[in-house]
Design a protein around this motif. Structure first.
Motif, short mmCIF file in Angstrom:
data_model
loop_
_atom_site.label_atom_id
_atom_site.label_comp_id
_atom_site.label_asym_id
_atom_site.label_seq_id
_atom_site.Cartn_x
_atom_site.Cartn_y
_atom_site.Cartn_z
N THR A 102 3.66 10.07 -9.83
CA THR A 102 2.98 10.26 -11.11
C THR A 102 2.21 11.56 -11.13
N GLN A 103 1.48 11.85 -10.07
CA GLN A 103 0.71 13.09 -10.00
C GLN A 103 1.63 14.31 -10.01
N ASP A 132 2.53 9.35 -19.41
CA ASP A 132 2.06 10.63 -18.86
C ASP A 132 1.49 11.51 -19.96
N SER A 162 0.83 -1.20 0.00
CA SER A 162 0.00 0.00 0.00
C SER A 162 0.86 1.26 0.00
N ARG A 193 2.85 14.79 -13.63
CA ARG A 193 1.79 15.28 -14.51
C ARG A 193 1.35 16.69 -14.16
N PHE A 239 2.52 1.70 -3.48
CA PHE A 239 1.53 2.19 -4.43
C PHE A 239 1.25 3.67 -4.21
N ARG A 240 1.13 4.09 -2.95
CA ARG A 240 0.87 5.49 -2.65
C ARG A 240 2.03 6.37 -3.12
N GLN A 241 3.26 5.92 -2.92
CA GLN A 241 4.43 6.69 -3.35
C GLN A 241 4.49 6.79 -4.87
N GLN A 242 4.20 5.69 -5.57
CA GLN A 242 4.22 5.72 -7.03
C GLN A 242 3.14 6.66 -7.56
N ARG A 243 1.96 6.62 -6.98
CA ARG A 243 0.86 7.48 -7.42
C ARG A 243 1.19 8.94 -7.18
N ALA A 244 1.82 9.25 -6.04
CA ALA A 244 2.20 10.63 -5.74
C ALA A 244 3.26 11.12 -6.73
#
Length: 115
Positions: free
Chosen positions: A42-43, A97, A32, A46, A35-40
């Motif tokens: 990516t955001q 992206d 978890s 972008r 995943f949170r670090q990867q999503r941050a």
């Protein structure tokens, strides 16, 4: 001597409650967190796009068209229309992206760019 009720209760064994082991809980927490670090990340990448235009493909080459303006660490903010690249990155942005941000594409367009 025991009463029938006492004998019945003595026969019943408490059923152990199913619980996740510590290792399972720790593994889920780590996944978890990753995943949170990867999503941050990516955001954050972008969010560096000031304005997005369109993109198209010619073979394996991706061509940026329209009003693409980026503010990345590796590229100054500027117009990138007409820029061509094969794989790799544009500044800090990956092809996925750019595909997600393009006005004529998105996650459900089935064009094959995001694969």
């Amino acid at each position: 001597m025991r009463t029938p009720e006492e004998q019945y209760r003595a026969q019943q064994q408490p059923q152990p409650q199913p619980t996740a082991g510590r290792a399972t809980t720790e593994a889920q927490r780590q996944v978890s967190e990753v995943f949170r670090q990867q999503r941050a990340a990516t955001q954050e990448r972008r969010s560096k796009v000031l304005s997005a235009g369109t993109l198209r493909r010619r073979g394996r080459t991706v061509i940026l068209e329209g009003d693409w303006k980026l503010a990345t660490d590796k590229l100054p903010a500027g117009d990138l229309s007409g820029m061509e690249f094969k794989g790799g990155k544009v500044g800090d942005l990956t092809l996925k992206d750019l595909h997600a941000l393009a006005s004529n594409h998105g996650p459900k367009c089935r064009c094959g760019i995001d694969r």
